[in-house]
Design an enzyme around this catalytic site. Sequence first.
Site, short mmCIF file in Angstrom:
data_model
loop_
_atom_site.label_atom_id
_atom_site.label_comp_id
_atom_site.label_asym_id
_atom_site.label_seq_id
_atom_site.Cartn_x
_atom_site.Cartn_y
_atom_site.Cartn_z
N ASP A 245 96.28 30.53 -86.63
CA ASP A 245 96.54 31.63 -88.14
C ASP A 245 95.81 30.75 -89.19
O ASP A 245 96.42 30.74 -90.66
CB ASP A 245 98.08 31.77 -88.53
N GLY B 179 108.04 29.67 -104.17
CA GLY B 179 107.65 31.47 -103.67
C GLY B 179 108.14 31.84 -102.28
O GLY B 179 109.64 31.69 -102.26
N PHE C 27 108.17 34.62 -93.64
CA PHE C 27 109.09 33.74 -93.28
C PHE C 27 110.44 34.06 -93.61
O PHE C 27 111.80 33.87 -93.51
CB PHE C 27 108.62 32.25 -92.86
#
Length: 423
Positions: A219, A92, A96
């Site tokens: 996060d 995927g 980043f």
Amino acid sequence: MRCFQFYLGEKKDESKTERSSSVPCSGSTFTDPGVRRSGSELNSQTASDASSESRGRNQFPILSDKPSNLTVFTFADVKSATKNFTRSAKLGEGGFGCVYKGVIKSLEEPGEKVDVAVKQLGKRGLQGHKEWVTEVNVLGVVDHPNLVKLVGYCAEDDERGIQRLLVYEYMPNGSVEDHLSVKAVEPLSWAMRLKIAQDAARGLTYLHEEMDFQIIFRDFKSSNILLDEQWNAKLSDFGLARLGPQEGLTHVSTAVVGTLGYAAPEYIQTGRLTAKSDVWSYGVFLYELITGRRPLDRNRPRSEQKLLDWVKPYLSDAKKFQQIIDPRLERKTIWKSAHKLSLVANRCLARHAKTRPKMSEILQMVNDVVQASAGLGSPHPPVKQKDPSEETAKKGKRRFMDIRVVDGGWLVRILSSKHVKTC
């Protein structure tokens, strides 16, 4: 083994980190350092990047002085492991960069081979590099069964330029977000959801309280909680992590980054980051487990788009509460257990950060819920999912929605194609 020195706060003249979730790509990521909360909406305002308490605390000396056991890979090693980043190995793509499945020789048993996940830094410049360095520093020194293990990294130049890659243990069962999705082949059982809540709480407790320094995840969300072969939940993606405030200080001031729907209101309003910001995010996640809904879902009716706003009217009445439980679960069987977990979530979601419990206290509360729910079945895993790389090879397609706040407005990017280009 050397570690890299990186910065705790962003300088005022630097661009702010732009972030979207790791594989799988989803979620709503905001990066505006001046995002404030007005009612239930997020709007751009001004907020300070720094305070008198955090000035002069930019470096992360504690972690950079710690010994690290990471392996340094050459770019040739990584190319070989991923078969030259073949399309069929691609798992995927996130903010980043691209993530690939690879195979390397076992570092413990040289005669054996092990699967790994290789994250390749995209062409995002300095900010992407800073997040890469943060991952190396943090995961190079922490060690806990509920944190994804970083095996090593690659940092070298070649004819294509500077190569920055991270090599992780492979998590074959994807993210919790995958299995909460309405598209999941088999939904997570209630017992499995409780176990995931336990595992995630253990990981956060370790980061906040069980080391000689504190790390704030910043996060925390379901797409950053991955499941290993035995379906143990592990926290992943530490690119936005920050060292907690020094003794005697109350917070760390940073640019406001994170994911819409998960971020604590006081952090959005002021940029003042504490461990209680992670606690808020954990509370949101508990409601995600209970309802099977995402914290922010623009595809639902307007009154149901924001999870926390939607559940409020149902919390005071037991019969009404059953209506918010994930319809794929046996509501009448598990509602008492789910209600107990919602009470834990409510403690995490206290408006005043100081009144929220510490993660160790929350972990004990979750343990109590699990013990009281022992008769509701064991956490058997759902049906084994197909390897994402096999699906990519067969179908050669991927669709995702990435919603970001850019300059105070919504930017929606939808990718849907027969083939996804290799990064």
